[in-house]
Design a protein around this motif. Structure first.
Motif, PDB file in Angstrom:
ATOM      1  N   ASP A 260       0.561  -1.377  -0.015  1.00 35.71           N
ATOM      2  CA  ASP A 260      -0.064   0.023   0.072  1.00 35.71           C
ATOM      3  C   ASP A 260       0.945   1.134  -0.060  1.00 35.71           C
ATOM      4  O   ASP A 260       0.362   2.303   0.174  1.00 35.71           O
ATOM      5  N   SER A 261       2.098   1.069  -0.253  1.00 35.68           N
ATOM      6  CA  SER A 261       2.908   2.533  -0.241  1.00 35.68           C
ATOM      7  C   SER A 261       2.666   3.231  -1.570  1.00 35.68           C
ATOM      8  O   SER A 261       2.929   4.448  -1.550  1.00 35.68           O
ATOM      9  N   LEU A 262       2.132   2.797  -2.621  1.00 34.84           N
ATOM     10  CA  LEU A 262       1.666   3.218  -3.783  1.00 34.84           C
ATOM     11  C   LEU A 262       0.188   2.614  -4.223  1.00 34.84           C
ATOM     12  O   LEU A 262       0.024   1.598  -3.733  1.00 34.84           O
ATOM     13  N   PRO A 263      -0.156   3.514  -4.970  1.00 32.67           N
ATOM     14  CA  PRO A 263      -1.507   2.891  -5.535  1.00 32.67           C
ATOM     15  C   PRO A 263      -1.256   1.698  -6.393  1.00 32.67           C
ATOM     16  O   PRO A 263      -0.192   1.503  -7.143  1.00 32.67           O
ATOM     17  N   LEU A 264      -2.114   0.705  -6.512  1.00 30.86           N
ATOM     18  CA  LEU A 264      -2.080  -0.714  -6.790  1.00 30.86           C
ATOM     19  C   LEU A 264      -1.451  -0.460  -8.359  1.00 30.86           C
ATOM     20  O   LEU A 264      -0.620  -0.938  -8.901  1.00 30.86           O
ATOM     21  N   VAL A 265      -2.117   0.253  -9.097  1.00 27.62           N
ATOM     22  CA  VAL A 265      -1.714   0.309 -10.608  1.00 27.62           C
ATOM     23  C   VAL A 265      -0.664   0.704 -10.838  1.00 27.62           C
ATOM     24  O   VAL A 265       0.353   0.289 -11.871  1.00 27.62           O
ATOM     25  N   ILE A 266      -0.079   1.934  -9.980  1.00 30.57           N
ATOM     26  CA  ILE A 266       1.507   2.475 -10.195  1.00 30.57           C
ATOM     27  C   ILE A 266       2.148   1.355  -9.784  1.00 30.57           C
ATOM     28  O   ILE A 266       3.353   1.149 -10.412  1.00 30.57           O
ATOM     29  N   PHE A 267       2.140   0.756  -8.748  1.00 32.01           N
ATOM     30  CA  PHE A 267       2.883  -0.390  -8.202  1.00 32.01           C
ATOM     31  C   PHE A 267       3.076  -1.544  -9.182  1.00 32.01           C
ATOM     32  O   PHE A 267       4.039  -1.969  -9.466  1.00 32.01           O
ATOM     33  N   LEU A 268       1.869  -1.923  -9.758  1.00 29.13           N
ATOM     34  CA  LEU A 268       2.366  -2.855 -10.846  1.00 29.13           C
ATOM     35  C   LEU A 268       2.939  -2.669 -11.879  1.00 29.13           C
ATOM     36  O   LEU A 268       3.662  -3.196 -12.675  1.00 29.13           O
ATOM     37  N   ARG A 269       2.629  -1.101 -12.408  1.00 29.79           N
ATOM     38  CA  ARG A 269       3.525  -0.817 -13.614  1.00 29.79           C
ATOM     39  C   ARG A 269       4.978  -0.467 -13.438  1.00 29.79           C
ATOM     40  O   ARG A 269       5.697  -0.910 -13.722  1.00 29.79           O
ATOM     41  N   GLU A 270       5.131  -0.055 -12.062  1.00 29.86           N
ATOM     42  CA  GLU A 270       6.407   0.186 -11.672  1.00 29.86           C
ATOM     43  C   GLU A 270       7.547  -1.164 -11.728  1.00 29.86           C
ATOM     44  O   GLU A 270       8.616  -1.147 -11.682  1.00 29.86           O
ATOM     45  N   ASN A 271       6.666  -2.145 -11.147  1.00 30.25           N
ATOM     46  CA  ASN A 271       7.236  -3.391 -10.916  1.00 30.25           C
ATOM     47  C   ASN A 271       7.129  -4.521 -12.191  1.00 30.25           C
ATOM     48  O   ASN A 271       7.203  -5.694 -11.997  1.00 30.25           O
ATOM     49  N   GLY A 272       6.628  -3.994 -13.459  1.00 30.27           N
ATOM     50  CA  GLY A 272       6.861  -4.888 -14.674  1.00 30.27           C
ATOM     51  C   GLY A 272       5.423  -5.491 -14.767  1.00 30.27           C
ATOM     52  O   GLY A 272       5.692  -6.480 -15.808  1.00 30.27           O
ATOM     53  N   PHE A 273       4.422  -5.578 -14.041  1.00 28.20           N
ATOM     54  CA  PHE A 273       3.199  -6.320 -14.172  1.00 28.20           C
ATOM     55  C   PHE A 273       2.365  -5.611 -15.030  1.00 28.20           C
ATOM     56  O   PHE A 273       1.323  -6.471 -15.563  1.00 28.20           O
ATOM     57  N   LEU A 274       2.260  -4.425 -15.218  1.00 31.68           N
ATOM     58  CA  LEU A 274       1.422  -3.654 -16.449  1.00 31.68           C
ATOM     59  C   LEU A 274       2.606  -2.595 -17.205  1.00 31.68           C
ATOM     60  O   LEU A 274       3.323  -2.194 -16.614  1.00 31.68           O
ATOM     61  N   SER A 275       2.374  -2.665 -18.374  1.00 30.46           N
ATOM     62  CA  SER A 275       2.925  -1.964 -19.187  1.00 30.46           C
ATOM     63  C   SER A 275       2.466  -0.643 -19.113  1.00 30.46           C
ATOM     64  O   SER A 275       1.181  -0.427 -18.650  1.00 30.46           O
TER      65      SER A 275
END
Length: 111
Positions: free
Chosen positions: A82-97
């Protein structure tokens, strides 16, 4: 403090003006055939949803087939904090382009 009423007592515009002018923070719930939830922080509308289980974005990501359910659940269970919004976390960690993030935000009504 909880306030209850219906639109015969207050108009939606009056409720919004009250929340803004008093800089209230909380959850506004509007009910007709279903519930609609609006989160307000210091008088500003910050989020809206038809659910309060915090899984709306999670469900939408799965519905749009952006990430496999097993992968998404594993990431949330093991490293998401929860340190970042989920979508940003997923993008920054390569799960979402970036493209998938844009699709998600367009679907949510953001341009």
């Amino acid at each position: 403090m909880s306030i209850k009423g219906d639109f015969t007592e207050f108009s939606l515009a009056e409720i919004i003006k009250y929340l803004q002018s008093s800089k209230k923070t909380g959850l506004l719930t509007l009910t007709d055939k279903t519930n609609h939830f609006f989160w307000v922080n210091k008088g500003y509308l910050v989020a809206a949803s038809h659910r309060t289980d915090e899984l709306g974005l999670y469900s939408l990501i799965l519905e749009l087939y952006l990430v496999r359910k097993r992968s998404l659940q594993r990431v949330i269970d093991s490293v998401y904090n929860d340190s970042l919004p989920l979508v940003i976390f997923l993008r920054e960690n390569g799960f979402l382009s970036v493209k998938e993030s844009r699709i998600l935000f367009r679907f949510l009504g953001f341009r």
